[in-house]
Design an enzyme around this catalytic site. Structure first.
Site, PDB file in Angstrom:
ATOM      1  N   CYS A 168       0.730  -1.140  -0.115  1.00 21.28           N
ATOM      2  CA  CYS A 168       0.068  -0.059  -0.062  1.00 21.28           C
ATOM      3  C   CYS A 168       0.937   1.448  -0.268  1.00 21.28           C
ATOM      4  CB  CYS A 168      -0.804   0.064   1.210  1.00 21.28           C
ATOM      5  SG  CYS A 168      -2.051  -1.304   1.470  1.00 21.28           S
ATOM      6  N   ARG A 228       3.711  -0.350  -5.170  1.00 22.80           N
ATOM      7  CA  ARG A 228       3.425  -0.787  -3.835  1.00 22.80           C
ATOM      8  C   ARG A 228       2.041  -1.596  -3.622  1.00 22.80           C
ATOM      9  NH1 ARG A 228       6.939   1.806   0.044  1.00 22.80           N
ATOM     10  NH2 ARG A 228       5.479   1.273   1.670  1.00 22.80           N
ATOM     11  N   TRP A 276      -2.672  -2.689  -1.608  1.00 17.27           N
ATOM     12  CA  TRP A 276      -2.510  -4.097  -1.751  1.00 17.27           C
ATOM     13  C   TRP A 276      -3.071  -4.635  -0.734  1.00 17.27           C
ATOM     14  CZ3 TRP A 276      -0.442  -8.247   0.764  1.00 17.27           C
ATOM     15  CH2 TRP A 276      -0.042  -9.439  -0.069  1.00 17.27           C
ATOM     16  N   ASN A 317      -1.307   2.210   5.646  1.00 21.92           N
ATOM     17  CA  ASN A 317      -0.487   1.142   5.302  1.00 21.92           C
ATOM     18  C   ASN A 317       0.180   0.250   6.501  1.00 21.92           C
ATOM     19  OD1 ASN A 317       1.584  -0.451   4.016  1.00 21.92           O
ATOM     20  ND2 ASN A 317       3.089   1.212   4.047  1.00 21.92           N
ATOM     21  N   GLY A 318      -0.347  -1.013   6.186  1.00 21.25           N
ATOM     22  CA  GLY A 318       0.096  -1.823   7.642  1.00 21.25           C
ATOM     23  C   GLY A 318      -1.178  -2.724   7.898  1.00 21.25           C
ATOM     24  N   GLU A 340      16.752 -17.806  -9.500  1.00 14.81           N
ATOM     25  CA  GLU A 340      16.171 -16.371  -9.667  1.00 14.81           C
ATOM     26  C   GLU A 340      15.661 -16.354 -11.117  1.00 14.81           C
ATOM     27  OE1 GLU A 340      15.816 -13.941  -8.141  1.00 14.81           O
ATOM     28  OE2 GLU A 340      16.060 -12.001  -9.544  1.00 14.81           O
ATOM     29  N   LYS A 356      11.694 -14.776 -11.715  1.00 11.21           N
ATOM     30  CA  LYS A 356      11.525 -13.799 -12.559  1.00 11.21           C
ATOM     31  C   LYS A 356      10.369 -14.146 -13.681  1.00 11.21           C
ATOM     32  CE  LYS A 356      13.006 -11.271 -10.975  1.00 11.21           C
ATOM     33  NZ  LYS A 356      13.611 -11.031  -9.708  1.00 11.21           N
ATOM     34  N   GLU A 388       6.777 -14.414 -11.805  1.00 11.30           N
ATOM     35  CA  GLU A 388       6.299 -13.337 -11.301  1.00 11.30           C
ATOM     36  C   GLU A 388       5.866 -12.232 -12.467  1.00 11.30           C
ATOM     37  OE1 GLU A 388       8.539 -10.995  -8.375  1.00 11.30           O
ATOM     38  OE2 GLU A 388      10.280 -11.092  -9.462  1.00 11.30           O
ATOM     39  N   HIS A 420      16.384 -37.083  -9.452  1.00  7.64           N
ATOM     40  CA  HIS A 420      15.708 -37.522  -8.128  1.00  7.64           C
ATOM     41  C   HIS A 420      14.288 -37.103  -7.972  1.00  7.64           C
ATOM     42  CE1 HIS A 420      19.521 -38.835  -6.689  1.00  7.64           C
ATOM     43  NE2 HIS A 420      20.075 -37.648  -6.994  1.00  7.64           N
ATOM     44  N   LYS A 464       5.939  -4.140  -4.713  1.00  5.52           N
ATOM     45  CA  LYS A 464       7.286  -4.096  -4.521  1.00  5.52           C
ATOM     46  C   LYS A 464       7.742  -4.134  -3.146  1.00  5.52           C
ATOM     47  CE  LYS A 464      11.194  -2.949  -6.445  1.00  5.52           C
ATOM     48  NZ  LYS A 464      11.951  -3.977  -7.032  1.00  5.52           N
TER      49      LYS A 464
HETATM   50  O1  M6R Z   1      12.646  -5.462  -0.479  1.00  2.00           O
HETATM   51  P1  M6R Z   1      12.972  -6.942  -0.344  1.00  2.00           P
HETATM   52  O2  M6R Z   1      14.404  -7.359  -1.102  1.00  2.00           O
HETATM   53  O3  M6R Z   1      13.150  -7.393   1.258  1.00  2.00           O
HETATM   54  O4  M6R Z   1      11.949  -8.114  -1.056  1.00  2.00           O
HETATM   55  C1  M6R Z   1      12.055  -9.291  -0.889  1.00  2.00           C
HETATM   56  C2  M6R Z   1      11.081  -9.886  -1.923  1.00  2.00           C
HETATM   57  O5  M6R Z   1       9.569  -9.639  -1.851  1.00  2.00           O
HETATM   58  C3  M6R Z   1      11.353  -9.618  -3.321  1.00  2.00           C
HETATM   59  O6  M6R Z   1      12.740  -9.990  -3.558  1.00  2.00           O
HETATM   60  C4  M6R Z   1      10.579 -10.194  -4.409  1.00  2.00           C
HETATM   61  O7  M6R Z   1      10.633 -11.582  -4.481  1.00  2.00           O
HETATM   62  C5  M6R Z   1      10.604  -9.655  -5.769  1.00  2.00           C
HETATM   63  N1  M6R Z   1       9.504  -9.223  -6.280  1.00  2.00           N
HETATM   64  C6  M6R Z   1      11.576 -10.441  -6.578  1.00  2.00           C
HETATM   65  O8  M6R Z   1      11.499  -9.856  -7.909  1.00  2.00           O
END
Ligand code: M6R
Length: 633
Positions: free
Chosen positions: A2, A27, A74, A100-101, A506, A510, A513, A529, A628
């Site tokens: 948020c 956010r 969010w 926000n929270g 990773e 990517k 997401e 396995h 984010k």
């Molecule tokens: O701000 P942070 O690095 O703590 O965030 C952690 C994850 O939420 C963040 O890396 C998330 O997995 C990203 N969307 C990856 O692209």
């Protein structure tokens, strides 16, 4: 999660609030809304979905109010519907709140307020806040007798009843010259203009207006009026606080001709790696010269590494992947046993306490609730113990002004500049640079590497930006074409070994997401396995095969996949003949020492994910269900 904004001044608030929300949309984007105050009334407009829906609604009306608050959501409590969108008003329509929270005790507060006759219209936790504030406000104040502190005191009484982590911006119908903002474990910054003041969850929303910024600390609230800003703690004591001047340029948050922020951020990687190395590698140090200089200057105090026996790293998502590479480096270069934990798991099943342990919290945003809570817990559980068991906390973040800084003792700033795309790219590679530097620094202090080996690694690191530029220049078109073939693919497997196993994870993250394609990363040797049963002609396998200790093994594991009809894509050096024969498609990268290869291997995987998602017509920068900065647990 948020984003909240607020404005008080002499300009029309709506446009300023919308522009602020645009910058905070990363956010959360389940719904958006704004509330303004004029002629003794609150006017609230909200819309489900992305910000343009709200913008469209607002275009149909004229609103000259000069004070207002806004929110981009969010969803946590309650579906992403308009009736759950912020701002929320009390049942008498006197107070508007954006939050926000999470308010943990909202159920009990709601019951209490209901018993007093309040009617609730949403499923959110936030709605208790305006209702509580309204209860503490004097009934219908007479303007000339109005107590100038009544609104402030009502908010102060309210925040003392709230449990949880929250940032708030609050406006009230009867107090048109005051905006009150609160911070309790969720970020909130105030921007100082000329006769106008702003607030936002993130300073990216403030930089177009001002560089004079004050980040509130936990347990603080502030009253913004056209005349100035007053900061108080939750007991009502006035605090003396001054804004600092940011060196940021507003153009950092522009796309500069790129179709998406993510692509722009991928292209910024050579520059940010260069920056980071320039900041942390001591240019005057040379292996041959017997001088007192250290090769690395992270600015860390010696006590952090004194008698160090163990390192534990706490992180989530991409930062967790960077930490896995970090573990490899810290163990192999500095010889320090290192564990990497998901912060969200660590909190509820912490590892036994060991002496002389350095805990590193890695979070690009510096606001991830799981990571912050795990670090707080670590600090807490060690606080009463013998000196050798005391917490030594180091943070690695791209936002040194974030909440993380108030928890840890020292910070490594990854200096990537603001990252807007929800999918982390440039901040990942700078986290890796942070770990290379840390591992080399510790190796130097502990004498686990010779000076000439340190120099060799540093030379290799300095060549990386040029290599990344080559990958971007020569491969982007190739990858874009290749991505066309996979626009309809449903499953992907990524494999890697050793230091490149985290890169397989990773690459898969990517793709998941931003393209919503199911993808998994596996250590290449583990395929046989179990996961190999998934393979057939419809499941492409991306293998990271970089020359080094595990190269032959990875190529063999890739062959095993090919034998099950999988289409094989190799991330491998440009001129490798064996690779050319093994793989159906190549994502070539320059050949470098295996130890340094993760930083290169990840780039084509970022581009592959980007182009597949773009080809599928998806919202690359704001993928569904994500945000984010994940400030809820
Ligand atoms: O701000 P942070 O690095 O703590 O965030 C952690 C994850 O939420 C963040 O890396 C998330 O997995 C990203 N969307 C990856 O692209």
């Amino acid at each position: 999660m948020c984003g909240i904004v607020g404005y008080i001044g002499t300009q029309v608030a709506t446009e300023i609030l919308l522009a602020g929300l645009e910058r905070l949309e990363y956010r959360g984007y389940d719904s958006a809304g704004i509330a303004t105050v004029s002629e003794g009334k609150i006017h609230c407009v909200r819309a489900k979905g992305k910000l343009y829906n709200l913008r469209e609604k607002l275009e149909r009306e004229v609103n000259h109010a000069q004070i207002g608050i806004g929110h981009t959501r969010w969803a946590t409590h309650g579906k992403p519907e308009e009736y759950n969108a912020h701002p929320h008003l009390d049942c008498g329509m006197r107070v508007a709140v954006v939050q926000n929270g999470i308010i943990e005790n909202y159920r009990e507060l709601r019951d209490e307020l209901k018993s007093k006759g309040c009617e609730f219209r949403s499923e959110t936790d936030t709605e208790v806040i305006p209702n509580l504030i309204a209860q503490f406000l004097p009934e219908k104040p007479i303007p000339e007798l109005q107590d100038s502190n009544a609104f402030l005191e009502a908010v102060q009484k309210t925040v003392n009843r709230l449990e949880g982590a929250f940032a708030l911006a609050i406006a009230a119908a009867e107090y048109p010259d005051e905006l009150i903002v609160v911070r309790q474990q969720a970020p909130l910054a105030i921007g100082f203009g000329q006769g106008e003041f702003f607030c936002a969850s993130d300073i990216t929303a403030l930089v177009p207006h001002t560089r004079a910024v004050l980040s509130l600390e936990n347990g603080e609230l502030a009253r913004l009026t056209p005349l100035g800003v007053e900061v108080y703690d939750f007991t009502g004591t006035r605090l003396k606080k001054m804004p600092r001047t940011l060196s940021w340029s507003p153009t950092l948050v522009e796309k500069h001709g790129f179709r998406h922020f993510m692509l722009k951020e991928i292209y910024e990687q050579p520059a940010v790696v260069r920056n980071c190395l320039e900041a942390y590698v001591n240019q005057a140090w040379h292996a041959q010269e017997n001088c007192e200089l250290s090769p690395i200057n992270l600015g860390l105090s010696p006590k952090l590494s004194e008698n160090l026996a163990q390192i534990q790293i706490l992180a989530c998502g991409t930062s967790w992947h960077a930490s896995l590479v970090g573990k490899y480096l810290l163990e192999q270069l500095a010889g320090i046993p290192t564990q990497v934990e998901y912060a969200s798991e660590f909190r509820y099943a912490p590892t036994p306490i060991t002496p002389n342990t350095l805990t590193i919290g890695v979070t690009q945003s510096g606001e991830t609730a799981d990571t912050l809570a795990a670090l707080e817990m670590e600090k807490q559980r060690r606080s009463q113990l013998q000196p050798e068991f005391q917490a030594r906390l180091l943070g690695m973040t791209n936002r040194p002004e974030s909440t993380l800084a108030s928890i840890v003792d020292e910070i490594i700033d990854t200096k990537a500049g603001i990252e807007i795309g929800v999918a982390a790219t440039k901040t990942f590679v700078t986290q890796l640079i942070g770990f290379y530097c840390l591992a080399l620094d510790l190796a130097d202090r502990r004498g686990t590497l010779s000076a000439s080996r340190i120099e060799e690694i540093l030379i290799g690191l300095r060549h990386l930006p040029q290599h990344i530029e080559n990958v971007l220049e020569q491969q982007e078109r190739v990858i874009e074409d290749l991505a066309h073939d996979f626009a309809e693919t449903q499953d992907f497997i990524f494999i890697g070994r050793g230091i490149n196993f985290p890169i397989a994870l990773e690459g898969a993250l990517k793709l998941k997401e931003i393209s919503y394609i199911h993808a998994e990363g596996y250590p290449a040797g583990e395929m046989k396995h179990g996961p190999i049963a998934l393979l057939d002609a419809k499941v492409p396998v991306v293998a990271i095969a970089m020359p080094g200790g595990v190269y032959e093994k990875v190529v063999s594991n890739a062959q095993e996949a090919k034998a099950r009809d999988a289409r094989l894509i190799g991330v491998t050096p440009v001129n490798d003949l064996e690779a050319a024969e093994t793989f159906n498609d190549l994502l070539p990268v320059p050949e470098v020492e295996e130890l340094l290869s993760p930083i290169l291997a990840v780039v084509p995987l970022q581009l592959l994910a980007y182009h597949i998602a773009a080809r599928r017509g998806l919202d690359v920068d704001q993928p569904r269900n994500l945000a984010k900065s994940v400030t809820v647990e």
